[in-house]
Motif scaffolding. Structure first.
Motif, PDB file in Angstrom:
ATOM      1  N   ASN A  22       1.194  -1.121   0.074  1.00 38.43           N
ATOM      2  CA  ASN A  22       0.272   0.034   0.000  1.00 38.43           C
ATOM      3  C   ASN A  22       0.998   1.337  -0.030  1.00 38.43           C
ATOM      4  OD1 ASN A  22      -1.950  -1.698   0.154  1.00 38.43           O
ATOM      5  ND2 ASN A  22      -2.711  -1.471   2.417  1.00 38.43           N
ATOM      6  N   TRP A  23       2.103   0.846   0.729  1.00 38.37           N
ATOM      7  CA  TRP A  23       2.877   2.545   0.912  1.00 38.37           C
ATOM      8  C   TRP A  23       3.726   2.534   0.396  1.00 38.37           C
ATOM      9  CZ3 TRP A  23       2.664   6.314   3.981  1.00 38.37           C
ATOM     10  CH2 TRP A  23       0.609   6.558   4.546  1.00 38.37           C
ATOM     11  N   PHE A  24       4.235   1.776  -0.751  1.00 37.36           N
ATOM     12  CA  PHE A  24       5.672   1.725  -1.319  1.00 37.36           C
ATOM     13  C   PHE A  24       5.515   1.588  -2.987  1.00 37.36           C
ATOM     14  CE2 PHE A  24       7.428   1.513   2.118  1.00 37.36           C
ATOM     15  CZ  PHE A  24       8.943   2.201   2.980  1.00 37.36           C
ATOM     16  N   PRO A  25       5.918   2.592  -3.710  1.00 35.75           N
ATOM     17  CA  PRO A  25       6.143   1.976  -5.073  1.00 35.75           C
ATOM     18  C   PRO A  25       6.396   0.625  -6.001  1.00 35.75           C
ATOM     19  CG  PRO A  25       7.764   3.607  -5.014  1.00 35.75           C
ATOM     20  CD  PRO A  25       6.912   3.664  -4.027  1.00 35.75           C
ATOM     21  N   LYS A  26       6.498  -0.259  -7.229  1.00 35.84           N
ATOM     22  CA  LYS A  26       6.887  -0.302  -7.056  1.00 35.84           C
ATOM     23  C   LYS A  26       8.475  -0.961  -7.375  1.00 35.84           C
ATOM     24  CE  LYS A  26       7.644  -3.304 -11.730  1.00 35.84           C
ATOM     25  NZ  LYS A  26       6.361  -3.263 -13.304  1.00 35.84           N
ATOM     26  N   ARG A  27       8.745   0.627  -7.759  1.00 36.88           N
ATOM     27  CA  ARG A  27      10.221  -0.049  -8.045  1.00 36.88           C
ATOM     28  C   ARG A  27      11.072  -0.098  -6.716  1.00 36.88           C
ATOM     29  NH1 ARG A  27      11.975   5.458  -6.578  1.00 36.88           N
ATOM     30  NH2 ARG A  27      10.139   6.797  -6.125  1.00 36.88           N
ATOM     31  N   GLN A  28      10.721  -0.032  -5.734  1.00 37.98           N
ATOM     32  CA  GLN A  28      10.848   0.321  -4.359  1.00 37.98           C
ATOM     33  C   GLN A  28      10.699  -1.263  -3.411  1.00 37.98           C
ATOM     34  OE1 GLN A  28      10.435   3.445  -2.146  1.00 37.98           O
ATOM     35  NE2 GLN A  28      12.640   4.760  -2.696  1.00 37.98           N
ATOM     36  N   LEU A  29       9.812  -2.282  -4.051  1.00 38.17           N
ATOM     37  CA  LEU A  29       9.060  -3.762  -3.570  1.00 38.17           C
ATOM     38  C   LEU A  29      10.262  -3.826  -2.706  1.00 38.17           C
ATOM     39  CD1 LEU A  29       6.007  -3.812  -3.023  1.00 38.17           C
ATOM     40  CD2 LEU A  29       6.067  -5.114  -5.125  1.00 38.17           C
ATOM     41  N   GLY A  30      10.904  -4.438  -3.260  1.00 31.99           N
ATOM     42  CA  GLY A  30      11.661  -5.507  -3.026  1.00 31.99           C
ATOM     43  C   GLY A  30      12.822  -5.343  -1.884  1.00 31.99           C
TER      44      GLY A  30
END
Length: 436
Positions: free
Chosen positions: A137-145
């Motif tokens: 919910n709180w992070f964009p895809k590029r920072q997910l991992g």
């Protein structure tokens, strides 16, 4: 970054511009406490077993009781976070597990310890799926991992910090009960802080800036699901073969983790005759290695994905390689005769194991609808943590029947190899498209 630039131009960048990292920090603190509480029973095990005359096989049954409560609430907690939001579910869970951490002190026989451990598992079950939901919910895809890896890195850190703190409190007070009460009180205070700071979604938070909201939401309107469709139900997602393959691979991970979590301190005391003072250091070293592994695993696969455009595939193959590496590290445990060798070997194994820790969740988040992330993640986590029921019992029985700690670790190595190879040959993943 069009949305980001628009927010900047219009001046709507007041308040917190990195609130998501504060949310991650609060989540991480709860996970740190969660695993500190879970690791506590392993540290206290030699003393509880001595006080109540529990055999290794009996103690294995007590340890496995935790998972009878934990497993169903992995799924129920994840499903509830989709329906009611991660704020309520995690806060209530933290209070629950903290109360039953303290309740460990009232155990007086086999049955009472089993009941306490089952109820303790109820509270601990939701944390992994709720964390994945929160990060999704709180992070964009590029920072997910990276975000998943950093947040989950606090779990082994909880073991690394909790082990010496627990030992120190035992030495200070002269018994094993006071540390459990201390952890319970701290947990309730942490839960109160969680309710104050956390909100289910960024747009609900009074402290969020327009700039950060734009960063978090960027690209989500473009998310589609080639395999599942944007309107796929939870039931349809759970029928996908990839869900079951990830679950089986995660099961092998969980087997190794539960073997280590439940038995390593007892192994050091009984097999290597390590004293209580040295246990504070030796017992925490593998957890420190695990912290580094979890934090770096997500960052590494995010970086590889950025370079290759194959984010999900990079997560899959890192997981395969590392699980096979852990299996290989478990085998020499049958020949290790020194404490230094045992701790070094386990530290290496735990580092490799935790490199994979965030990958299962990231693969799910990148392959299935975010609206079902809690339910799918909870389902996978529930199946994986069936190992928590079986592994302590099997390990205890094998050790008792063979008289060898190494034989218990060999069983773990076989399970790991099967899990790795199953993911390698049957886990078909795409290039990493988050779906909604």
């Amino acid at each position: 970054m069009e949305a980001y630039n628009l927010a900047r131009k219009t001046g709507t960048t007041k308040r917190f511009s990195n609130l998501r990292w504060l949310i991650l920090s609060m989540n991480g603190l709860l996970l740190l406490l969660n695993y500190g509480d879970r690791a506590a029973i392993g540290v206290a095990a030699p003393f509880i077993m001595k006080d109540f005359h529990f055999s290794p096989e009996t103690w294995g049954l007590i340890i496995s009781a935790f998972s009878f409560g934990y497993v169903p609430f992995c799924f129920l907690g994840g499903w509830a976070s989709d329906k009611y939001g991660p704020r309520k579910v995690m806060g209530i869970a933290a209070i629950w597990w903290s109360v039953f951490t303290a309740m460990t002190t009232v155990g007086f026989n086999f049955i009472s310890f089993v009941i306490i451990r089952i109820f303790f598992g109820f509270g601990e079950g939701p944390q992994a799926a709720v964390t994945a939901k929160t990060i999704g919910n709180w992070f964009p895809k590029r920072q997910l991992g990276s975000a998943l890896g950093i947040s989950q890195a606090t779990t082994p850190l909880g073991g690394a910090i909790g082990t010496p703190v627990f030992v120190w409190l035992m030495l200070l007070t002269g018994n094993w009960k006071i540390p459990f009460i201390f952890l319970g009180v701290i947990g309730v205070l942490f839960a109160i802080g969680w309710f104050v700071i956390m909100r289910d979604k960024p747009e609900q938070h009074p402290w969020i800036s327009a700039m950060e909201l734009a960063v978090i939401n960027e690209g989500r309107e473009k998310e589609t699901s080639v395999d599942n469709g944007p309107k796929a139900t939870l039931g349809q997602c759970l029928k996908k073969p990839l869900v079951w393959i990830i679950a089986f691979s995660f099961f092998s991970y969980s087997w190794a983790l539960n073997t280590f979590l439940s038995w390593f301190p007892t192994y050091l005391v009984n097999a290597h005759h390590i004293n209580i003072h040295d246990l504070a250091i030796s017992g925490s070293i593998p957890w420190i290695a695990g912290t580094i592994g979890l934090a770096s695993g997500g960052i590494v696969t995010d970086w590889i994905g950025k370079k290759t455009g194959k984010t999900t595939a990079s997560r899959k193959w890192l997981t395969v390689i590392c699980l096979l590496g852990v299996a290989a590290a478990f085998i020499p445990s049958t020949m290790v005769t020194s404490t230094t060798g045992a701790v070094t070997l386990m530290a290496f194994a735990v580092f490799l194991l935790y490199l994979t820790g965030a990958q299962y969740w990231a693969i799910i988040a990148e392959t299935f609808p975010l609206s079902h992330l809690g339910g799918i993640g909870g389902f996978v986590n529930a199946l994986a943590n069936l190992a928590g029921i079986v592994a302590p019992i099997v390990t205890g029985a094998v050790v008792q029947s063979t008289g060898s700690w190494g034989s218990g670790f060999v069983v773990g190595a076989i399970i790991l190899a099967i899990g790795a190879l199953s993911l390698a040959f049957f886990g078909k993943v795409g290039n990493g498209t988050v779906t909604e």
